[in-house]
Design a protein around this motif. Structure first.
Motif, short mmCIF file in Angstrom:
data_model
loop_
_atom_site.label_atom_id
_atom_site.label_comp_id
_atom_site.label_asym_id
_atom_site.label_seq_id
_atom_site.Cartn_x
_atom_site.Cartn_y
_atom_site.Cartn_z
N PRO A 53 0.74 -1.21 -0.01
CA PRO A 53 -0.14 0.08 0.02
C PRO A 53 0.83 1.31 0.19
CG PRO A 53 -0.04 -0.88 2.32
CD PRO A 53 0.77 -1.60 1.37
N VAL A 54 0.47 2.02 -0.74
CA VAL A 54 1.27 3.58 -0.90
C VAL A 54 0.33 4.63 -0.75
CG1 VAL A 54 3.08 2.59 -1.91
CG2 VAL A 54 1.19 3.64 -3.52
N THR A 55 0.56 5.91 -0.47
CA THR A 55 -0.08 7.07 -0.21
C THR A 55 0.54 8.07 -1.35
OG1 THR A 55 -0.69 6.41 2.20
CG2 THR A 55 -0.98 8.79 1.12
N LEU A 56 -0.25 8.65 -2.41
CA LEU A 56 0.24 9.28 -3.51
C LEU A 56 0.21 10.77 -2.75
CD1 LEU A 56 -2.22 8.39 -6.16
CD2 LEU A 56 0.30 7.49 -5.96
N SER A 57 1.37 11.54 -3.42
CA SER A 57 1.70 12.66 -2.71
C SER A 57 1.16 13.74 -3.98
CB SER A 57 3.05 13.27 -2.56
OG SER A 57 3.95 12.77 -3.69
N HIS A 58 0.95 13.46 -5.20
CA HIS A 58 0.43 14.06 -6.33
C HIS A 58 -0.58 13.55 -7.07
CE1 HIS A 58 3.98 17.00 -5.75
NE2 HIS A 58 4.84 15.87 -5.80
N HIS A 59 -1.32 14.24 -7.87
CA HIS A 59 -2.38 13.69 -8.88
C HIS A 59 -1.68 12.73 -9.72
CE1 HIS A 59 -4.97 13.62 -12.14
NE2 HIS A 59 -5.80 13.57 -11.61
N LEU A 60 -2.12 11.57 -9.92
CA LEU A 60 -1.65 10.37 -10.76
C LEU A 60 -2.70 9.82 -11.63
CD1 LEU A 60 1.07 8.98 -11.58
CD2 LEU A 60 0.48 7.26 -9.71
N ASN A 61 -2.75 9.55 -12.88
CA ASN A 61 -3.49 8.92 -13.79
C ASN A 61 -2.98 7.49 -14.15
OD1 ASN A 61 -5.13 7.98 -15.97
ND2 ASN A 61 -5.50 10.11 -16.57
N ILE A 62 -3.36 6.64 -13.69
CA ILE A 62 -3.08 5.18 -14.16
C ILE A 62 -3.97 4.47 -14.70
CG2 ILE A 62 -1.99 3.12 -13.18
CD1 ILE A 62 -1.16 4.54 -10.61
N ASP A 63 -3.68 3.91 -15.94
CA ASP A 63 -4.63 3.16 -16.80
C ASP A 63 -6.09 3.76 -16.83
OD1 ASP A 63 -3.09 1.01 -17.03
OD2 ASP A 63 -3.66 0.23 -15.17
N GLY A 64 -6.17 5.16 -17.10
CA GLY A 64 -7.33 6.05 -17.33
C GLY A 64 -7.98 6.29 -16.02
N THR A 65 -7.52 5.93 -14.88
CA THR A 65 -8.33 6.11 -13.54
C THR A 65 -7.27 7.40 -12.79
OG1 THR A 65 -8.92 4.14 -13.51
CG2 THR A 65 -9.00 5.37 -11.47
N ASP A 66 -7.92 8.25 -12.35
CA ASP A 66 -7.35 9.51 -11.70
C ASP A 66 -7.39 9.27 -10.12
OD1 ASP A 66 -8.90 11.94 -13.93
OD2 ASP A 66 -6.65 11.14 -13.95
N TYR A 67 -6.30 9.58 -9.69
CA TYR A 67 -5.95 9.20 -8.47
C TYR A 67 -5.25 10.59 -7.67
CZ TYR A 67 -6.32 4.32 -9.51
OH TYR A 67 -6.76 3.25 -9.75
N ARG A 68 -6.29 11.08 -6.68
CA ARG A 68 -5.92 12.31 -6.18
C ARG A 68 -4.95 12.22 -5.04
NH1 ARG A 68 -10.98 15.58 -5.12
NH2 ARG A 68 -10.03 17.14 -6.21
N ARG A 84 8.25 6.36 -6.16
CA ARG A 84 9.03 6.85 -5.31
C ARG A 84 9.97 7.68 -5.72
NH1 ARG A 84 9.62 2.73 -2.19
NH2 ARG A 84 7.71 2.94 -1.19
N SER A 85 10.88 7.02 -6.87
CA SER A 85 11.91 7.79 -7.32
C SER A 85 11.53 9.10 -8.22
CB SER A 85 12.57 6.99 -8.24
OG SER A 85 11.99 6.50 -9.31
N GLN A 86 10.31 8.96 -8.48
CA GLN A 86 9.68 10.05 -9.52
C GLN A 86 9.05 11.14 -8.75
OE1 GLN A 86 7.45 8.10 -12.50
NE2 GLN A 86 8.90 7.20 -13.44
N GLY A 87 8.94 10.88 -7.53
CA GLY A 87 8.39 11.93 -6.41
C GLY A 87 6.85 11.72 -6.27
N TYR A 88 6.09 10.68 -6.59
CA TYR A 88 4.54 10.49 -6.65
C TYR A 88 4.34 10.12 -5.21
CZ TYR A 88 3.94 11.73 -11.47
OH TYR A 88 3.68 12.40 -12.80
N LEU A 89 5.05 9.43 -4.45
CA LEU A 89 4.62 8.85 -3.33
C LEU A 89 5.13 9.72 -2.08
CD1 LEU A 89 5.51 5.20 -3.67
CD2 LEU A 89 3.58 6.58 -4.30
#
Length: 92
Positions: A53-68, A84-89
């Motif tokens: 399980p991870v918590t997102l720190s930025h908006h992310l679109n994966i497979d057409g689904t938006d995650y806030r 994590r290396s790209q700064g999304y977590l």
């Protein structure tokens, strides 16, 4: 200018009854939120890998689904490392 030459009024009662019957029987069928949250997002984990399980720190679109930001998702360990290396977590 075109005019309507019909004198008889068409009855819309059968159409209204069928539309009303359709409205009464149609109920929204939403997937439970726990089923959506439990799904693995992104690429599947490698053989023997368990999703993390991870918590997102930025908006992310994966497979057409938006995650806030702040959304908790399950991802494979390798995908978590890349995010994590790209700064999304978020760091916890």
């Amino acid at each position: 200018m075109a005019t309507n030459m019909t004198t008889a009024k068409k009855s819309t009662a059968p159409a209204q009854e069928s539309a009303q019957a359709t409205v009464e029987t149609a109920e929204p069928q939403l997937a439970p939120t726990s089923a959506r949250a439990a799904a693995i997002v992104g690429p599947a984990p490698a053989a023997g890998g368990t999703p993390v399980p991870v918590t997102l720190s930025h908006h992310l679109n994966i497979d057409g689904t938006d995650y806030r930001p702040g959304a908790e998702i399950l991802v494979s360990p390798d995908y978590a490392r890349r995010l994590r290396s790209q700064g999304y977590l978020s760091r916890t």
